[in-house]
Design an enzyme around this catalytic site. Structure first.
Site, PDB file in Angstrom:
ATOM      1  N   ALA A  77      -6.802  -2.860  -5.720  1.00  0.00           N
ATOM      2  CA  ALA A  77      -6.093  -2.429  -6.926  1.00  0.00           C
ATOM      3  C   ALA A  77      -4.767  -1.818  -6.493  1.00  0.00           C
ATOM      4  CB  ALA A  77      -6.921  -1.416  -7.704  1.00  0.00           C
ATOM      5  N   VAL A 115      -7.069   0.366  -1.968  1.00  0.00           N
ATOM      6  CA  VAL A 115      -5.765   0.675  -2.561  1.00  0.00           C
ATOM      7  C   VAL A 115      -4.704  -0.256  -1.978  1.00  0.00           C
ATOM      8  CG1 VAL A 115      -3.979   2.429  -2.868  1.00  0.00           C
ATOM      9  CG2 VAL A 115      -6.404   3.075  -2.947  1.00  0.00           C
ATOM     10  N   LYS A 116      -3.994  -0.915  -2.859  1.00  0.00           N
ATOM     11  CA  LYS A 116      -2.977  -1.887  -2.460  1.00  0.00           C
ATOM     12  C   LYS A 116      -1.599  -1.234  -2.544  1.00  0.00           C
ATOM     13  CE  LYS A 116      -2.312  -6.825  -3.504  1.00  0.00           C
ATOM     14  NZ  LYS A 116      -2.568  -7.817  -4.571  1.00  0.00           N
ATOM     15  N   LEU A 117      -0.868  -1.284  -1.415  1.00  0.00           N
ATOM     16  CA  LEU A 117       0.449  -0.662  -1.341  1.00  0.00           C
ATOM     17  C   LEU A 117       1.496  -1.676  -0.898  1.00  0.00           C
ATOM     18  CD1 LEU A 117      -0.445   2.604   0.644  1.00  0.00           C
ATOM     19  CD2 LEU A 117      -0.148   2.403  -1.830  1.00  0.00           C
TER      20      LEU A 117
END
Length: 223
Positions: free
Chosen positions: A65, A91-93
């Protein structure tokens, strides 16, 4: 190589999950916005969290996400909120200076991070050194500018193996089944693809012709 679905559609996820081959899901703000727009629903924080939980419960594997913040402090805060939604959340960065700062902090807290928008081996190296669990090179978008997405993937996979870095490579921006074959042959850990490409993996005209012929032959001889 594991196969992920790049979507935020529960219907698409349920369909492919039923095949027994789906290991995870990747999402991004665009995909999520499309789902809520199609349903005519407001994209509130509560609705978004409920949607992510439903995806996690359906797929049973990692679900990436993506944050929408651009500065490290805000990325960290948003990343913590996302990770708290469900244990399967990754967590997508973005692979930027601020993204690297946020990755270092989140990974130090035990939160898995998928660094996205990678277009060079050096970006992948930086992401890995910042503690990312996953790096996502974009094959299709590299091909779009007349570079070689496969060569980029080969460089990244080889570099990670040579350097013995504890990070998985997700082949992303997959446009067609050949990209999937290429990713598998080049040693990617994961390939994430749209629903349409996932369906195309199974299709071959000779399979349909062969099945039709078998059934016709059976009809001729069955009692």
């Amino acid at each position: 190589m594991e196969l992920y679905l790049d979507t935020a559609s529960l219907e698409e996820i349920r369909e492919i999950a039923a095949w027994g081959v789906l290991s995870g899901v990747t999402t991004n703000p665009t995909l999520v916005a499309k789902v809520f727009a199609a349903k005519g629903e407001a994209l509130t924080e509560e609705a978004f969290a409920a949607h992510l939980r439903a995806i996690c419960e359906t797929v049973g594997g990692p679900v990436s996400a993506e944050v929408t913040a651009l500065e490290a402090e805000a990325m960290v805060a948003e990343g913590r909120r996302l990770a708290a939604i469900h244990p399967q959340i990754v967590v997508k960065l973005p692979t930027t200076e601020e993204g690297l700062k946020a990755c270092k902090r989140l990974s130090a807290e035990g939160i898995r991070v998928n660094m996205t928008l990678i277009f060079s081996a050096n970006q992948a190296l930086l992401a890995a050194r910042a503690g990312a669990s996953y790096v996502s090179p974009f094959l299709g978008r590299v091909d779009d500018i007349s570079w070689d997405g496969g060569e980029l993937l080969r460089e990244i996979v080889e570099m990670i193996q040579v350097q013995d870095l504890p990070v998985k490579v997700i082949a992303a921006s997959i446009r067609h089944p050949r990209h999937v074959t290429e990713a598998a042959l080049l040693g990617a850990d994961i390939a994430t693809m749209p629903h349409a490409v996932f369906k195309q993996l199974l299709k071959h005209p000779l399979t349909d012709i062969g099945l039709k012929r078998f059934l016709e032959d059976w009809e001729k001889v069955k009692p």
